[in-house]
Scaffold this active site. Structure first.
Site, PDB file in Angstrom:
ATOM      1  N   SER A 202       0.762  -1.068  -0.337  1.00  0.00           N
ATOM      2  CA  SER A 202       0.024   0.260  -0.276  1.00  0.00           C
ATOM      3  C   SER A 202       1.043   1.376   0.075  1.00  0.00           C
ATOM      4  O   SER A 202       2.050   1.529   0.767  1.00  0.00           O
ATOM      5  CB  SER A 202      -0.790  -0.264   0.937  1.00  0.00           C
ATOM      6  OG  SER A 202      -1.038   1.293   1.622  1.00  0.00           O
TER       7      SER A 202
ATOM      8  N   TYR B 183      -1.620  -1.640  10.443  1.00  0.00           N
ATOM      9  CA  TYR B 183      -1.221  -1.546   9.058  1.00  0.00           C
ATOM     10  C   TYR B 183      -0.520  -0.973   8.487  1.00  0.00           C
ATOM     11  O   TYR B 183       0.259  -2.067   7.630  1.00  0.00           O
ATOM     12  CB  TYR B 183      -2.895  -0.325   8.439  1.00  0.00           C
ATOM     13  CG  TYR B 183      -3.287  -0.865   7.188  1.00  0.00           C
ATOM     14  CD1 TYR B 183      -3.718  -2.336   6.517  1.00  0.00           C
ATOM     15  CD2 TYR B 183      -2.988  -0.306   6.549  1.00  0.00           C
ATOM     16  CE1 TYR B 183      -3.997  -2.312   5.235  1.00  0.00           C
ATOM     17  CE2 TYR B 183      -3.636  -0.323   5.650  1.00  0.00           C
ATOM     18  CZ  TYR B 183      -4.305  -1.451   4.105  1.00  0.00           C
ATOM     19  OH  TYR B 183      -3.740  -1.865   3.122  1.00  0.00           O
TER      20      TYR B 183
HETATM   21  P1  NAP Z   1     -11.097  -6.664   0.801  1.00  0.00           P
HETATM   22  O1  NAP Z   1     -12.000  -6.188  -0.535  1.00  0.00           O
HETATM   23  O2  NAP Z   1     -11.880  -6.365   1.932  1.00  0.00           O
HETATM   24  O3  NAP Z   1     -10.693  -8.200   0.281  1.00  0.00           O
HETATM   25  C1  NAP Z   1      -9.783  -8.782   1.685  1.00  0.00           C
HETATM   26  C2  NAP Z   1      -9.762  -9.787   0.945  1.00  0.00           C
HETATM   27  O4  NAP Z   1      -8.897 -10.453   1.028  1.00  0.00           O
HETATM   28  C3  NAP Z   1     -10.987 -10.813   0.972  1.00  0.00           C
HETATM   29  O5  NAP Z   1     -10.831 -11.574  -0.774  1.00  0.00           O
HETATM   30  C4  NAP Z   1     -10.856 -11.953   2.253  1.00  0.00           C
HETATM   31  O6  NAP Z   1     -11.102 -13.138   2.090  1.00  0.00           O
HETATM   32  C5  NAP Z   1      -9.136 -11.583   2.103  1.00  0.00           C
HETATM   33  N1  NAP Z   1      -8.322 -12.651   3.201  1.00  0.00           N
HETATM   34  C6  NAP Z   1      -8.940 -11.066   3.934  1.00  0.00           C
HETATM   35  N2  NAP Z   1      -8.182 -12.222   5.190  1.00  0.00           N
HETATM   36  C7  NAP Z   1      -7.655 -13.523   4.651  1.00  0.00           C
HETATM   37  C8  NAP Z   1      -7.667 -14.295   5.161  1.00  0.00           C
HETATM   38  N3  NAP Z   1      -6.999 -14.622   6.846  1.00  0.00           N
HETATM   39  N4  NAP Z   1      -6.915 -15.908   4.871  1.00  0.00           N
HETATM   40  C9  NAP Z   1      -7.362 -15.052   3.447  1.00  0.00           C
HETATM   41  N5  NAP Z   1      -7.951 -14.127   2.421  1.00  0.00           N
HETATM   42  C10 NAP Z   1      -8.371 -13.397   3.828  1.00  0.00           C
HETATM   43  O7  NAP Z   1      -9.512  -5.961   0.277  1.00  0.00           O
HETATM   44  P2  NAP Z   1      -9.211  -5.514  -0.833  1.00  0.00           P
HETATM   45  O8  NAP Z   1      -9.291  -3.882  -0.563  1.00  0.00           O
HETATM   46  O9  NAP Z   1      -9.428  -5.807  -2.465  1.00  0.00           O
HETATM   47  O10 NAP Z   1      -7.393  -5.430  -0.304  1.00  0.00           O
HETATM   48  C11 NAP Z   1      -6.509  -6.485  -1.229  1.00  0.00           C
HETATM   49  C12 NAP Z   1      -5.192  -5.990  -1.495  1.00  0.00           C
HETATM   50  O11 NAP Z   1      -5.254  -5.007  -1.306  1.00  0.00           O
HETATM   51  C13 NAP Z   1      -4.936  -5.945   0.565  1.00  0.00           C
HETATM   52  O12 NAP Z   1      -3.584  -6.333   0.686  1.00  0.00           O
HETATM   53  C14 NAP Z   1      -5.047  -4.695   0.897  1.00  0.00           C
HETATM   54  O13 NAP Z   1      -4.528  -4.476   2.325  1.00  0.00           O
HETATM   55  C15 NAP Z   1      -4.650  -4.123  -0.234  1.00  0.00           C
HETATM   56  N6  NAP Z   1      -4.647  -2.988  -0.079  1.00  0.00           N
HETATM   57  C16 NAP Z   1      -5.666  -2.011  -0.670  1.00  0.00           C
HETATM   58  C17 NAP Z   1      -6.253  -1.059  -1.007  1.00  0.00           C
HETATM   59  C18 NAP Z   1      -7.760  -0.253  -1.587  1.00  0.00           C
HETATM   60  O14 NAP Z   1      -7.342   0.805  -0.953  1.00  0.00           O
HETATM   61  N7  NAP Z   1      -8.310  -1.067  -0.675  1.00  0.00           N
HETATM   62  C19 NAP Z   1      -5.148  -0.138  -0.820  1.00  0.00           C
HETATM   63  C20 NAP Z   1      -3.403  -0.507  -0.919  1.00  0.00           C
HETATM   64  C21 NAP Z   1      -3.802  -1.589  -0.567  1.00  0.00           C
HETATM   65  P3  NAP Z   1     -12.751 -13.747   2.520  1.00  0.00           P
HETATM   66  O15 NAP Z   1     -13.886 -12.704   1.619  1.00  0.00           O
HETATM   67  O16 NAP Z   1     -12.882 -14.903   2.517  1.00  0.00           O
HETATM   68  O17 NAP Z   1     -12.520 -13.005   4.098  1.00  0.00           O
END
Ligand code: NAP
Length: 248
Positions: free
Chosen positions: A142, A156
């Site tokens: 991130s 985080y």
């Molecule tokens: P999201 O929509 O909340 O999705 C999170 C994903 O992680 C889901 O598929 C969830 O699976 C999975 N997950 C959570 N805990 C887990 C575990 N213990 N084991 C296996 N899978 C797990 O989040 P997102 O925004 O797409 O984020 C994805 C990645 O991008 C993350 O690493 C986040 O930190 C990073 N990121 C996001 C943003 C943003 O603005 N959205 C910005 C920078 C970085 P389940 O549904 O099965 O729990």
């Protein structure tokens, strides 16, 4: 962009950025193993979408913090496909709270899923990729892991900063084995994770993004697919930012 019969694992492939990455990799001819922890229905939806678009995918349940479950996911992959070309680590969570009110469990859980989970899946993937002398890993970090500065996210940002230094160091270990490791640092992207941020705070950040809007998961997926692919054959040990120009 990928060799014939290529196979990828995408952790957190059931939702958000991971989902978009899974769909995009599959559109480029890669068989995608869509990992999830709890969202079985969502993971199945991703597979159904991929298959409807003519691609190939399967689901794999494993909490990335569970060493035995992660091991089993890769054992099954090895026995079914016999190869692993790409690993994308997108599984991640936020547990926001100002530090003085943050429980030890909230801090530990965030590090556990985001960082320790990345370690576990990368270790399993590396065992296969080192043996093959081929592979590519893309870890989702991130921009907050580079810049910090978001109140309520000490846990985080610590995990996301750790992912960057972890990836750079793993890249050095993996390079002699023809395995590339890169990190992607997205800014604000429209997913469940950012939808959970209180509207007032989210709008405040959004209005400051130089491109004037949040990113779409597909825009991160384009970058991840490129880094994972043979088009990025000379890129390793780096972190690529996709943040709409950052905050003004
Ligand atoms: P999201 O929509 O909340 O999705 C999170 C994903 O992680 C889901 O598929 C969830 O699976 C999975 N997950 C959570 N805990 C887990 C575990 N213990 N084991 C296996 N899978 C797990 O989040 P997102 O925004 O797409 O984020 C994805 C990645 O991008 C993350 O690493 C986040 O930190 C990073 N990121 C996001 C943003 C943003 O603005 N959205 C910005 C920078 C970085 P389940 O549904 O099965 O729990």
């Amino acid at each position: 962009m990928f060799s014939e019969g290529a196979v990828a694992v995408v952790t957190g492939g059931s939702r958000g950025i991971g989902r978009a990455v899974a769909v995009d990799l599959a559109a480029h001819g890669v068989h995608v193993v869509v990992n999830y922890s709890r969202s079985e229905d969502k993971a199945k939806e991703v597979v159904a979408q991929i298959e409807a678009e003519g691609g190939s995918a399967s689901t794999a349940q494993a909490d990335v913090t569970d060493e035995a479950a992660v091991h089993e996911m890769f054992r099954a992959l090895r026995s079914e496909h016999g190869r692993l070309d790409v690993l994308v680590t997108s599984a991640g969570v936020t547990r926001d709270r100002h530090l003085i009110a943050m429980s030890a469990d909230m801090f530990r859980e965030t590090l556990d899923i985001n960082m320790f989970g990345t370690f576990l899946v990368c270790r399993e993937a590396m065992r296969i990729m080192q043996h093959q002398q081929r592979g590519s890993i893309v870890a989702i970090s991130s921009t907050s892991g580079l810049d910090g500065g978001f109140p309520g996210q000490t846990n985080y940002v610590a995990s996301k900063g750790a992912i960057i230094s972890f990836s750079k160091t793993l890249a050095a270990e993996a390079a002699p084995h023809n395995v590339r490791v890169n990190a992607v640092a997205p800014g604000f992207v429209e997913t469940d994770m950012t939808r959970a941020i209180p509207l007032k705070i989210r709008s405040g950040y959004e209005s400051r993004i130089r491109l004037g809007r949040m990113g779409r998961p597909e825009e991160i997926a384009n970058l991840v697919t490129f880094l994972a692919s043979e088009k990025a054959s000379y890129i390793t040990g780096t972190v690529v930012v996709a943040n709409g120009g950052g905050l003004a």
